[in-house]
Enzyme design. Structure first.
Site, PDB file in Angstrom:
ATOM      1  CE1 TYR A  59      67.489 -39.213   9.576  1.00 16.31           C
ATOM      2  CE2 TYR A  59      68.698 -37.272   8.859  1.00 16.31           C
ATOM      3  CZ  TYR A  59      68.547 -38.338   9.722  1.00 16.31           C
ATOM      4  OH  TYR A  59      69.458 -38.511  10.738  1.00 16.31           O
ATOM      5  CE1 TYR A 119      75.671 -47.040   8.456  1.00 17.47           C
ATOM      6  CE2 TYR A 119      73.567 -45.897   8.352  1.00 17.47           C
ATOM      7  CZ  TYR A 119      74.799 -46.087   8.947  1.00 17.47           C
ATOM      8  OH  TYR A 119      75.143 -45.338  10.030  1.00 17.47           O
ATOM      9  CG  ASN A 162      77.164 -46.780  12.018  1.00 15.22           C
ATOM     10  OD1 ASN A 162      77.464 -46.112  11.027  1.00 15.22           O
ATOM     11  ND2 ASN A 162      76.296 -46.377  12.918  1.00 15.22           N
ATOM     12  CD  GLU A 163      76.636 -42.923  15.708  1.00 18.03           C
ATOM     13  OE1 GLU A 163      76.564 -41.766  16.079  1.00 18.03           O
ATOM     14  OE2 GLU A 163      75.695 -43.725  15.818  1.00 18.03           O
ATOM     15  CB  ALA A 179      70.558 -47.094   9.682  1.00 20.37           C
ATOM     16  CD  GLU A 237      76.257 -41.495  10.071  1.00 19.73           C
ATOM     17  OE1 GLU A 237      75.317 -40.973  10.681  1.00 19.73           O
ATOM     18  OE2 GLU A 237      76.595 -42.684  10.207  1.00 19.73           O
TER      19      GLU A 237
HETATM   20  C1  GAL Z   1      74.198 -41.620  13.329  1.00 22.48           C
HETATM   21  C2  GAL Z   1      74.193 -43.104  13.016  1.00 22.48           C
HETATM   22  C3  GAL Z   1      73.186 -43.348  11.917  1.00 22.48           C
HETATM   23  C4  GAL Z   1      71.856 -42.759  12.288  1.00 22.48           C
HETATM   24  C5  GAL Z   1      72.025 -41.299  12.635  1.00 22.48           C
HETATM   25  C6  GAL Z   1      70.766 -40.606  13.041  1.00 22.48           C
HETATM   26  O1  GAL Z   1      75.052 -41.242  14.303  1.00 22.48           O
HETATM   27  O2  GAL Z   1      75.472 -43.513  12.607  1.00 22.48           O
HETATM   28  O3  GAL Z   1      73.079 -44.715  11.685  1.00 22.48           O
HETATM   29  O4  GAL Z   1      71.345 -43.454  13.357  1.00 22.48           O
HETATM   30  O5  GAL Z   1      72.919 -41.177  13.694  1.00 22.48           O
HETATM   31  O6  GAL Z   1      69.851 -40.618  12.032  1.00 22.48           O
END
Ligand code: GAL
Length: 950
Positions: A344, A90, A194-195, A135, A278
């Site tokens: 994470y 990103y 995004n999404e 994000a 993702e």
């Molecule tokens: C995804 C989104 C990311 C982040 C993730 C959760 O769906 O595209 O940017 O938010 O969820 O960590």
């Protein structure tokens, strides 16, 4: 339906050469090398680079979460060493744009440098520039200044598009010059938005606008998305649609409870490869949450084994894991829900160490890299298993006949230990495997086994194996393959030979069995066994390891052929200089290593020659340098300084902004007027002070008190209130508070109520409803028993543009920040000696600082951090600055973060370091800052050498 013309052509023609090379390098980065133009295409099986099918094994990394460019190569090299060939990245609009119309790509924001580093490490990039990225970053990546623009975000609103296009123009210019197709050669795909799940005509128009903009800006690689099925066809369709999947969601507090694996096979789109844009690589953790160790346990190596292999069995040939290296939401980049660490629970920890999942990612990544037939497979009838709790999911490559059998629990959440035999129908006939009496395929709780059959290991046919194949390579005149299984499990491998070959067991216990169907090797996975088989077209060396042994097996590819290494903590790179094999990597306490490489007689390691002794296995044995012990100094010699003069009635606030606005850009309705939202007055980060003046005299009765509503965002919010220097109280984890004004505290004339607030970050704008414009600061201030207008408010927050190097998120508006104390502490006489843990009961703000000289071993990568430890029951918050960089937000009573990784570059391991901590004590209980110490996350003899970002 929108498809960029060349993509169509590519599909029709198989592949197509794109624009000639050389459209590169007009920017601020290093001069562009002349890069050959490459072709990027795709079909229903996979992406292709120059016509070669390529499995995209990708991990998500965020440069804005690692403010030390010298460490970017470290992350990319660690990815490459684990078999990753792609990073999904990103780019955060807000990180690059401190003010409207101002864009910064220098220093820690140097995207040219980042992309060059990726290319040099052999990593493709899926570029994801937004404009919205989500994000878990402030405003979902929208700039801070956008909080003052009442535009319709993420829509075709022309006022929004005008601003978004400013960013796209800037970032696209950089990305375009790094494309694989016609740039320096890294960016393989470009994600649009995004999404974004808004498939309405307006949503489609918005997507189409962004796509047209990208093409107009010279983006020639495929446009991809993580929009699931929203933009597959029609207006706004991307070239390759991708899936966004987090099967375990984000509650890490029950780390052994699993939800089932999705079946991605039903998620294919015609003519496109199956792409998980993702897929879960960890989880974020909230303030007060269970902590990232639990997230790493939820999304652990077993999760990778079951879920990532499941995607392979579903036919996915492009998988990206979010996150692979999470990093740090330093400064005020975090969203209100999350704390500073964005570790994470990912494969590479925030402190740049390897989680056990790293090794599972590596085993799978090596397999995908070595086994080319996996990039073109169709589903086939699964093999029968004699255990009803297990199933086989099978695929076959139509050209080579190679079969892939995923043996797993029918219920992907099951954790029982199961054994079974698998019926295989192969070219050589039918087999019930394993064939050895008394053995079986064992599924050890949560794991899946991806078994290969009818596969060529170089010049030798592998009919089947009940071990998993990690990698195989031809080095020099022989083929080498690595097979593995859990420690102590049985394995057998059947190899096809016309005549009985000669088998030499070099180490370990391996039995052989010969019949007309081939040579069967029978063994137990235990350490690393070695078997040499002569009799085929080329000698074959099998390295048969348990899973632990595979952790120290590394592969790098060079133009002169692959290099396999057994040993070392990490092999970063390999290249040949004539007959000298130059290796770089990290050494730990175990010096023993060996390398399999054709044509090398001499070896260097991190630039220094090593003695290389030929072994019976045909490798060269090496003795690697080991790291020196690291001793960290104790942090003492603290000094302290009071930091909230704004509390005092007589404080001079004449230069502060008078709150006089009657309208706001916020989506929050002001509870009282004037508007008191910090953002409307240009204060977007961290703390903002308010001072409300009212007069007490014969004509003006004092208000009986004040009722406040304050938005901080999230659980970590707080505010504190003083009247004429007297503490009235704090509100934590709530918005409203009522504060009576005791008569004894009032004075004739001007009275001042001081309120310290904090903005814990702006909300993301997932639904495009302007949530990033949710108010921060005072929402309503109602005097009890008086007219609201009786109070004149002034406010002061972060001074914008103060530190261009550290950017818009680093500082908030505490007095010490406005004075620049984290960088220039001022007069030493103003700082008084202090010891930690502090013993202080005064509510308010106190700053602590110390300078620590470090002289850590050179030639060594030591990952440092700071740890705060508190006696229980302390109520305070702290901001940690290292050499001026705000690397940690701490809330004693909430946690869970106590350890703050500080990247090399921000901290100097070979020089003086200033540690400055601002402490906001929210009540009058005994306490204050606890003990603070340096910690070491890991230290290796390493070529990593980082210059400071100061
Ligand atoms: C995804 C989104 C990311 C982040 C993730 C959760 O769906 O595209 O940017 O938010 O969820 O960590």
């Amino acid at each position: 339906m929108k498809r960029h013309p060349w993509i169509k052509a590519t599909l029709a023609a198989g592949c197509l050469t794109l624009a000639a090379a050389g459209a590169a390098g007009t920017g601020t980065g290093s001069p562009a090398p002349a890069a050959p133009a490459h072709r990027v295409s795709f079909d229903k099986y996979s992406f292709l680079v120059d016509g070669k099918r390529t499995y995209l094994w990708s991990g998500e990394v965020h440069p804005y979460r690692l403010p030390s460019p010298g460490l970017w190569p470290d992350i990319f090299q660690k990815m490459k060493a684990a078999g990753f060939n792609t990073a999904s990245i990103y780019f955060s609009w807000g990180y690059h744009s401190p003010r409207e119309g101002v864009y910064d790509f220098s220093g820690v924001r140097d995207v040219d440098r980042l992309l060059d580093d990726a290319r040099k490490a052999g990593i493709y990039v899926i570029a994801r520039p937004g404009p919205y990225i989500n994000a878990e970053v402030d405003s979902g990546g929208f700039p801070l200044w956008l909080t003052n623009k009442p535009v319709k975000n993420r829509s075709p609103d022309p006022a929004y598009l005008k601003l978004a296009d400013q960013w796209m123009t800037q970032i696209d210019r950089v990305l375009a010059r790094h494309q694989l197709t016609d740039g320096r050669g890294t960016v393989i795909a470009y994600q649009v938005e995004n999404e974004y799940y808004n498939g309405s005509p307006a949503g489609r128009a918005y997507m189409q606008h962004l796509e047209d903009k990208a093409r107009a800006d010279g983006i020639t690689v495929p446009l991809v998305g993580n929009h699931n099925a929203t933009f597959v066809t029609g207006t706004g369709a991307v070239d390759v649609s991708g899936w966004d999947y987090y099967p375990q969601a984000f509650d890490c507090s029950h780390p052994s409870q699993w939800k089932p694996a999705p079946d991605m096979a039903g998620h294919r789109f015609a003519g496109e490869p199956l792409f998980t844009a993702e897929f879960q690589g960890g989880a974020f953790d909230p303030w007060g949450g269970p902590g990232y160790a639990k997230c790493a346990q939820l999304i652990n190596d077993r999760f990778a084994s079951v879920f990532y292999k499941e995607n392979i069995a579903a036919g996915a040939t492009a998988q990206n894991f979010y996150m692979l290296f999470g990093g740090t939401s330093w400064g005020w980049q975090a969203i209100p829900q999350n704390y500073t660490s964005y570790d994470y629970g990912a494969a590479i920890t925030e402190g740049r160490q390897f989680d056990p999942k790293y090794y599972e990612d590596k085993r799978i990544g090596y397999f995908l890299h070595a086994v080319a037939p996996v990039t073109r497979t169709d589903a086939m009838t699964p093999g029968r298993l004699d255990n009803p709790r297990l199933v086989d999911r099978a695929r076959i490559n139509p050209d080579t006949g190679t079969q892939f059998h995923l043996v797993r629990h029918g219920d992907t959440t099951a954790s029982s230990v199961e054994t079974a035999h698998l019926a295989l129908a192969l070219k050589e006939g039918s087999f019930e495997v394993p064939q050895q009496a008394g053995t079986s395929i064992a599924i050890d709780g949560r794991e899946s086994k991806l078994l290969l059959a009818d596969y060529a290991i170089g010049a030798t046919r592998m009919i089947y194996s009940t071990s998993e194949l990690m990698t195989d390579a031809t080095t020099g005149d022989r083929d080498v393959a690595v097979l593995y299984g859990r420690h102590g499990s049985d394995g057998e491998t059947l190899l096809g030979f016309a005549a009985r070959p000669k088998v030499t067991v070099l180490s370990g216990h391996v039995a052989q069995h010969w019949d007309k169907r081939g040579l069967r090797l029978d063994y137990r996975h235990d350490g690393l066994a070695r078997v040499r088989v002569d009799g085929g077209r080329r000698p074959l060396l099998l390295l048969i390891g348990d899973d632990q042994a595979t952790e120290r097996i590394w592969r790098q590819d060079t133009p002169q052929g692959p290099v396999l290494m057994v040993g070392s903590h990490l092999l970063r790179s390999a290249h040949y200089d004539g007959d000298v094999l130059a290796l770089t990597g990290d050494g730990d306490g175990d010096a023993h290593a060996e390398v399999f490489a054709g044509g090398a007689s001499k070896v260097t390691w991190n630039g220094k020659p090593l003695a290389a002794t030929p072994t019976a296995s045909g490798s060269l044995a090496l003795d690697l340098p080991v790291p020196k012990p690291v001793t960290l100094p104790t942090l003492d010699h603290w000094t302290r300084r009071a930091g909230a003069p704004e509390i005092a009635r007589g404080f001079d606030d004449s230069t502060w902004r008078v709150a006089n606005l009657t309208t706001s850009s916020s989506v929050t309705k002001p509870g009282t007027l004037p508007v008191l939202f910090a953002d409307d007055y240009g204060f977007h980060t961290g703390n903002t002070w308010y001072r409300g003046h009212f007069t007490v005299d014969a004509r003006h009765a004092a208000p009986a008190g004040l009722k406040l509503k304050v938005f901080s965002g999230g659980n970590g919010g707080a505010y504190s209130v003083w009247l004429n220097g007297h503490f009235l109280g704090s509100v934590t984890r709530n918005e409203t508070g009522a504060f009576g004004f005791p008569a004894a505290m009032l004075v004739p004339g001007d009275n001042v109520v001081s309120v310290l607030t904090v903005d814990m970050g702006h909300e993301e704008d997932y639904d495009g409803t302007g949530e990033n414009r949710t108010a921060r600061g005072i929402v309503s201030a109602e005097p009890l028993s008086a007219d609201a207008r009786a109070i004149t408010w002034r406010l002061q927050g972060a001074i914008a543009g103060e530190d261009p190097q550290r950017g818009p998120y680093n500082f908030g508006g505490l007095y010490g920040e406005r004075q620049g104390w984290p960088l220039k502490p001022g007069n030493a006489a103003d700082w008084h000696p202090a010891t930690l843990p502090a013993d202080d009961s005064t509510p308010g703000v106190t700053w602590y600082r110390t300078r620590v000289p470090l002289d850590l071993p050179r030639g060594q990568d030591t990952s440092l951090g700071l740890e705060i430890k508190d006696p229980p029951g302390r109520h305070y918050r702290a901001m940690i600055f290292v050499n001026g960089w705000q690397m940690g937000n701490y809330i004693a009573e909430l946690g869970p973060q106590h350890r703050f990784p500080i990247p090399d570059g921000v901290i100097d391991p070979h020089g003086d370091n200033d540690i400055t901590i601002a402490v906001w004590k929210t009540d009058a209980s005994p306490g204050g800052l606890g003990t603070v110490s340096l910690i070491d996350f890991g230290s290796y003899a390493s070529p990593v050498d980082v210059s400071t970002v100061r």
